[in-house]
Design an enzyme around this catalytic site. Structure first.
Site: not given
Ligand SMILES: NC(=O)c1ccc[n+]([C@@H]2O[C@H](COP(=O)([O-])OP(=O)(O)OC[C@H]3O[C@@H](n4cnc5c(N)ncnc54)[C@H](O)[C@@H]3O)[C@@H](O)[C@H]2O)c1
Ligand SMILES: O=c1ccn([C@@H]2O[C@H](COP(=O)(O)OP(=O)(O)O[C@H]3O[C@H](CO)[C@@H](O)[C@H](O)[C@H]3O)[C@@H](O)[C@H]2O)c(=O)[nH]1
Length: 431
Positions: A118, A147, A150, A199, A245, A247, A255, A258
């Site tokens: 990226t 995309f 992990e 990305k 969604l 919470a 990712c 950063k």
């Protein structure tokens, strides 16, 4: 095709193993000798479900090397999968990408360089300029952002929602598309800059969605609404969708934190202050701190309290600790004078971090909970569903359980004597 992959981390290994499974011959190059030795010995230096099997099944088509020249010998396409960590300024640190570019030298059969790491928008253009001036102007260049998430990276790679290929020449786009033959997904071909932006935009939007629901959760806590009920019904609107969604204690990982900072820095560099993203970053930084404050209020102070963190990785099904919310929780709780224990089935704790040396790690949840005042569910590991919670309750000196991922059955926990705090929901089990 013969492919060279630079970087044997999460993305490089998944890319290498998946391309080998599609029938390509792959040489994976890394600069860390221990990593390459392990891979040569059939061991995998990181945990990613399905990866070990895939590497084993395709070992005839996969080799590992420390030598850049070996990775380029007879290679038609070189993939850059090295890390692009944040620098002190928040901009992405591209030094490892540039190292790979410098290593290309003369590779007569090389047709294209493909960057999967990226990178900020404009990186491809810079690399193309350097290739040109170093006599490698004949090489095709493509941005092919990854995309995968992990914990499900192999599945995501082989069955993605889309493959994005940014290339200025049709021939390069065709070559990279051909490498993906066997993957049933729409292939979006576009300019290099657009592919780089896809990305960053996708990650920023996902991070924004999580942050939005975390903000709604905070309002739910103050107004009596229940964020699970709200998110479920909001997500039924097909324009919004049910994903991302949940919470919780905030997003972590290698990712979102950063890449959102890198996009914000990149926008600022271009003269546009990305205020929405700044708010997302700030709210996410506060999320675990808010949880500590709520726990402090509930326990009437934290000094001398014992707290167990259940789950340390940034999400389940990975050993990755990069930017895990558990780090902030542990550091804050320790700073407030708590004793902290930690349970996690998989985490690879960074041994240089001061907080890891002060958290006592246990093999079981029950051990972590021994004599604790409170438990905090940080990562929704499936193992937590099989815990004998009444046994855990008896081992504790308090009864507070803060479910930071809204993952446990709080009515059942309340019936076992727990005071069950949650994110965006009323506390259950209060007298
Ligand atoms: N981890 C993810 O889920 C994910 C998903 C999509 C995109 N990405 C992006 O992919 C890139 C790689 O991420 P990662 O998580 O795999 O990183 P990682 O830190 O797990 O792996 C990077 C590897 O590259 C090696 N390396 C460094 N310099 C090298 C060089 N000159 N030649 C060869 N190898 C070298 C390192 O030793 C390390 O093994 C990053 O840009 C990241 O943002 C990651
Ligand atoms: O509803 C949600 C979904 C996720 N998270 C958190 O968000 C973080 C990231 O989760 P996830 O996206 O599942 O994991 P990553 O492996 O970081 O994958 C993200 O980052 C990768 C690297 O760029 C991208 O390739 C993926 O598409 C993107 O999902 C984790 O801390 C999760 O706990 C939430 O809090 N609520």
């Amino acid at each position: 095709m013969r492919v060279g992959v630079f970087g044997a981390g999460y993305i490089g290994l998944v890319t290498g193993a998946c391309l080998a499974s599609l029938g390509h011959r792959v040489v994976v190059r890394d600069i860390v000798p221990a990593r390459v030795e392990m891979l040569r010995a059939g061991q995998v230096p990181l945990y990613e479900p399905g990866l070990e099997d895939l590497l084993r099944q395709n070992r005839d088509r996969l080799t590992f090397t420390l030598d850049a020249a070996e990775a380029l010998e007879g290679t038609e396409v070189a993939f850059v999968c090295v890390d692009t960590p944040p620098s002190a300024s928040g901009d992405a640190d591209l030094s490892r990408v540039w190292s790979v570019v410098a290593e290309l030298g003369s590779a007569p059969e090389l047709k294209a360089l493909v960057v999967k790491s990226t990178v900020p928008v404009g990186t491809g253009e810079q690399i193309r300029g350097v290739l040109e001036t170093s006599g490698l102007g004949h090489l095709g260049y493509a941005s092919n952002p990854e995309f995968t998430a992990e914990g499900r990276a192999v599945r995501d790679f082989l069955r993605p929602d889309r493959v994005v290929i940014g290339a200025e020449e049709t021939e390069t786009a065709r070559l990279v598309t051909a490498l993906h033959e066997g993957i049933d997904a729409p292939v979006e071909v576009m300019g290099v800059a657009s592919a780089e932006m896809v990305k960053l935009a996708a990650n920023a939007l996902l991070a924004t969605k999580i942050t939005f629901i975390n903000e709604i959760a905070a309002v739910c806590e103050r107004t009596g609404a229940d964020v699970l009920e709200v998110a479920r019904a909001v997500g039924l609107d097909h324009r919004l969708g049910p994903h991302f969604l949940n919470a919780g204690l905030g997003y972590g990982g290698s990712c979102f934190p950063k890449d959102s900072r890198a996009l914000r820095a990149m926008a600022s560099n271009s003269g546009h202050p990305f205020q929405l993203l700044s708010a997302v970053i700030e709210v996410n930084d506060l999320q675990p701190r808010r949880a500590v404050q709520r726990l402090k209020d509930r326990l009437g102070g934290l000094r001398g309290r014992r707290v167990a963190l259940l789950g340390l990785t940034f999400k389940p099904d990975t050993d990755d600790m990069r930017e895990a919310p558990s780090e902030v929780l542990a550091a804050r709780l320790l700073a407030e004078g708590c004793e902290v224990t930690g349970w996690d089935p998989m985490a690879r704790l960074p041994d240089r971090e001061p907080w890891t040396t002060r958290v006592r790690r246990t093999k079981t949840v029950a051990e972590a909970a021994e004599d604790c005042d409170a438990l905090v569910v940080v990562t929704e590991w499936a193992e937590l569903r099989d815990v004998d919670w009444s046994d855990v309750a008896h081992r504790m000196r308090g009864r507070v359980l803060f479910d930071g991922r809204n993952t446990l059955d709080r009515e059942e926990l309340a019936s076992q004597g727990f005071v069950c705090m949650a994110v965006g929901r009323a506390t259950a089990g209060e007298d």
